[in-house]
Write an enzyme that holds these catalytic residues in place. Structure first.
Site, PDB file in Angstrom:
ATOM      1  N   GLU A  98      -9.726  -1.487  -2.825  1.00 11.50           N
ATOM      2  CA  GLU A  98      -9.979  -0.041  -2.895  1.00 11.50           C
ATOM      3  C   GLU A  98     -11.053   0.398  -1.891  1.00 11.50           C
ATOM      4  O   GLU A  98     -10.886   1.389  -1.190  1.00 11.50           O
ATOM      5  CB  GLU A  98     -10.401   0.347  -4.318  1.00 11.50           C
ATOM      6  CG  GLU A  98      -9.294   0.167  -5.344  1.00 11.50           C
ATOM      7  CD  GLU A  98      -9.767  -0.336  -6.703  1.00 11.50           C
ATOM      8  OE1 GLU A  98      -8.913  -0.699  -7.524  1.00 11.50           O
ATOM      9  OE2 GLU A  98     -11.004  -0.373  -6.937  1.00 11.50           O
ATOM     10  N   SER A 135      -1.479   1.102  -2.711  1.00 11.94           N
ATOM     11  CA  SER A 135      -1.324   0.190  -3.847  1.00 11.94           C
ATOM     12  C   SER A 135      -1.618  -1.231  -3.397  1.00 11.94           C
ATOM     13  O   SER A 135      -0.893  -1.789  -2.577  1.00 11.94           O
ATOM     14  CB  SER A 135       0.111   0.281  -4.383  1.00 11.94           C
ATOM     15  OG  SER A 135       0.359  -0.775  -5.294  1.00 11.94           O
ATOM     16  N   GLY A 136      -2.681  -1.800  -3.934  1.00 14.04           N
ATOM     17  CA  GLY A 136      -3.066  -3.154  -3.554  1.00 14.04           C
ATOM     18  C   GLY A 136      -1.925  -4.144  -3.730  1.00 14.04           C
ATOM     19  O   GLY A 136      -1.529  -4.833  -2.792  1.00 14.04           O
ATOM     20  N   SER A 137      -1.350  -4.177  -4.925  1.00  7.35           N
ATOM     21  CA  SER A 137      -0.285  -5.138  -5.218  1.00  7.35           C
ATOM     22  C   SER A 137       1.042  -4.732  -4.571  1.00  7.35           C
ATOM     23  O   SER A 137       1.901  -5.560  -4.322  1.00  7.35           O
ATOM     24  CB  SER A 137      -0.079  -5.247  -6.732  1.00  7.35           C
ATOM     25  OG  SER A 137       0.492  -4.040  -7.230  1.00  7.35           O
ATOM     26  N   GLY A 138       1.221  -3.433  -4.352  1.00  7.49           N
ATOM     27  CA  GLY A 138       2.509  -2.938  -3.842  1.00  7.49           C
ATOM     28  C   GLY A 138       3.617  -3.052  -4.879  1.00  7.49           C
ATOM     29  O   GLY A 138       4.800  -2.985  -4.560  1.00  7.49           O
ATOM     30  N   GLU A 139       3.209  -3.204  -6.146  1.00  6.87           N
ATOM     31  CA  GLU A 139       4.197  -3.434  -7.205  1.00  6.87           C
ATOM     32  C   GLU A 139       4.185  -2.380  -8.317  1.00  6.87           C
ATOM     33  O   GLU A 139       5.016  -2.439  -9.223  1.00  6.87           O
ATOM     34  CB  GLU A 139       3.943  -4.803  -7.857  1.00  6.87           C
ATOM     35  CG  GLU A 139       4.250  -5.961  -6.938  1.00  6.87           C
ATOM     36  CD  GLU A 139       3.957  -7.306  -7.599  1.00  6.87           C
ATOM     37  OE1 GLU A 139       3.326  -7.296  -8.677  1.00  6.87           O
ATOM     38  OE2 GLU A 139       4.343  -8.335  -7.020  1.00  6.87           O
ATOM     39  N   SER A 175      -7.179   3.533  -6.764  1.00  4.43           N
ATOM     40  CA  SER A 175      -6.468   3.776  -5.504  1.00  4.43           C
ATOM     41  C   SER A 175      -6.084   5.248  -5.373  1.00  4.43           C
ATOM     42  O   SER A 175      -5.999   5.780  -4.258  1.00  4.43           O
ATOM     43  CB  SER A 175      -5.201   2.909  -5.415  1.00  4.43           C
ATOM     44  OG  SER A 175      -5.551   1.550  -5.297  1.00  4.43           O
TER      45      SER A 175
END
Lengths: 194, 194, 194, 194
Positions: free
Chosen positions: A161, A86-90, A47
């Site tokens: 991504e 960020s895919g997960s956002g975590e 990312s």
């Protein structure tokens, strides 16, 4: 060959996801990018590479941009925005960086698959780009494939991504049109020292 | 232990070499850095890391600076200068980049051990920083050490790289004084996003 | 000129600090580097550049090494060690990364100015390298200089960073001797693709 | 909005181009990747980011891989291959690096739009991925758009870069299948230190 199946899966996800992004969100994003002093971009792992690819084009457009973590990136101010991918956002480092930027008055944009993630909740604008569901990613790739189940051919964050990269490159096209910037301008700004 | 011998060798080289740099050269360098729109820095390998360390401080000083090869580095212009760091002054990629920058009208500064190197010959200003003589570097490190000959404890470009870093950090102190920039300013410009 | 004063200040700090490192610590460090599968190095900002400069030489020595944050860095294991470089020993990203590495069983080495810092407390081995006292760094650089007070010519982490680089390059000399590696070996491992 | 037109143009190019890659080429590529000691990847600008994204997945697969220009990249040998990504196949730094790798006995793979480019001619295996024709890229983006001509919404190397990324990610799926590597393995190798 698996190659072509993977190719199709990737293309389907990119098409479906990006076509779901609404015009209002796009318009808010391009307006913010045009109005701030500098766009700061960040992401971890692949990312982060997507973030850099976007930053390069913003520079080609003549806009002020910095990549979090690169040598000459200065302190962020309340006239800037931070675009976090960020895919997960975590990702914890992304979250803490976002908090710092927010405290300093910068606007936050999240590019993420989850609108209820910690990153999305801290953001002024959220662009949701579907990658894989968590459930899918917990399963075994080849195992499911061999047993004939529907499976994914795109491990880890691959779908997110690539979808994010194409979302951002389509946004560049929109910005070129909005700003009436020709490709010649991009070429003139393109680095010549490599 | 070899550790302390290496330490002394490094310190001796840094001291002797940097004290030889004359005030006129220093003054030309700081004047050029202050007058250009942007300073571009470059180096390969460890010299590239030295270039980045210098670029970071120039940014902290509030000066415009780019690192060749980083994401947002734009095309160089005739209002910019390129500071190229290369011990041998012979690295082909450095030479070709320098030529491109020169053709576009940028001023060139060489930080190198050799005033007769291809890089130095193409440069508007040369800062000579002695590293090791070629002869020394062709010899066998441990071989000479074991045979009791005088030898070096600093393999490859170590002496040049450290000498260049300390030269450039001392130049930063000079620039702080010349520009009347306080450390508070540097702290304000220091990135907060990491 | 301020240049020469800065130069002397830097050299004094490097000399005094590095000569204080005791043989036992050095020996523990070189032993650990030789015994682990892979050395992972990390640092933020200019300390990160110092970490990379050290990693490059470990690679030249033929040792297994990774830089945290680079493309091909894999998961750390209990057969590896992490060398974290941080003057203050308080950088949050360094602390959280160190915790992750520790949980996975990796040995931790801190290169820091403060033995009572969070980083040092989590580490198996601490190399203390004095930079500036906090008090000094809180004062105004040019203000003190103009008022005739003793001051520093090395803003922010400069003294620590240079001291750490020279400490690590002296450690490389020690490793070359311990491992009986000649400079030819380093030259053979030196990347040729740049 | 231009956004959706750009999106479609990108997807069309990726689909058409990647479906044209023949099974023999794919098979030669995956075989070479599996047989060499280390895969070296390289590219400049955004193609360099694509190279890194691919390298990260090869590392996740447990394969030996290095990125040209990163800190710990060693000298290439005759048991390695170099995968060079360049749309034009003319980038001078890529060409000279390829020559060095070839002289040292490494196999060369070109990912490029032009089979008659200098890069392609020096390569043992060429994967042709169409980006834009040179003629198109010489025209004015918005000018043509405004005058109603067919035009591109993907400036500079955008189409090639995205096509290459998806080609390489589909190749990763193929390698997972060929090597019978599950996604769990990739997750285990995924860096935990960021």
């Amino acid at each position: 060959m698996i190659f072509y199946s993977a190719l199709n899966e990737i293309l389907e996800n990119v098409k479906e996801t990006n076509n779901k992004v609404d015009e209002k969100t796009l318009s808010q994003l391009t307006t913010m990018i045009r109005e701030v002093d500098h766009v700061f971009v960040m992401g971890m792992g692949r990312s982060g590479l997507v973030a850099k690819a976007f930053a390069m084009r913003l520079m080609h457009l003549g806009l002020g941009v910095y990549v979090v973590g690169e040598t000459i990136t200065p302190a962020i101010t309340d006239k800037d925005c931070l675009i976090a991918i960020s895919g997960s956002g975590e990702t914890s480092y992304i979250i803490s960086t976002t908090e710092t930027a927010k405290e300093r008055g910068a606007k936050i944009v999240a590019i993420t698959s989850y609108t209820d993630s910690p990153l999305a909740k801290k953001s002024d604008l959220v662009v949701q780009l579907k990658g894989r569901t968590k459930k899918e990613s917990e399963n075994n790739f080849i195992g499911r494939q061999m047993s004939g189940e529907h499976t994914t051919f795109s491990p880890l964050g691959t779908l997110f991504e690539i979808t994010a990269l194409i979302f951002l490159d389509s946004t560049i096209a929109q910005l070129m049109s909005d700003l009436e910037v020709t490709e010649d301008v991009l070429r003139d700004n393109h680095t010549v020292l490599e």
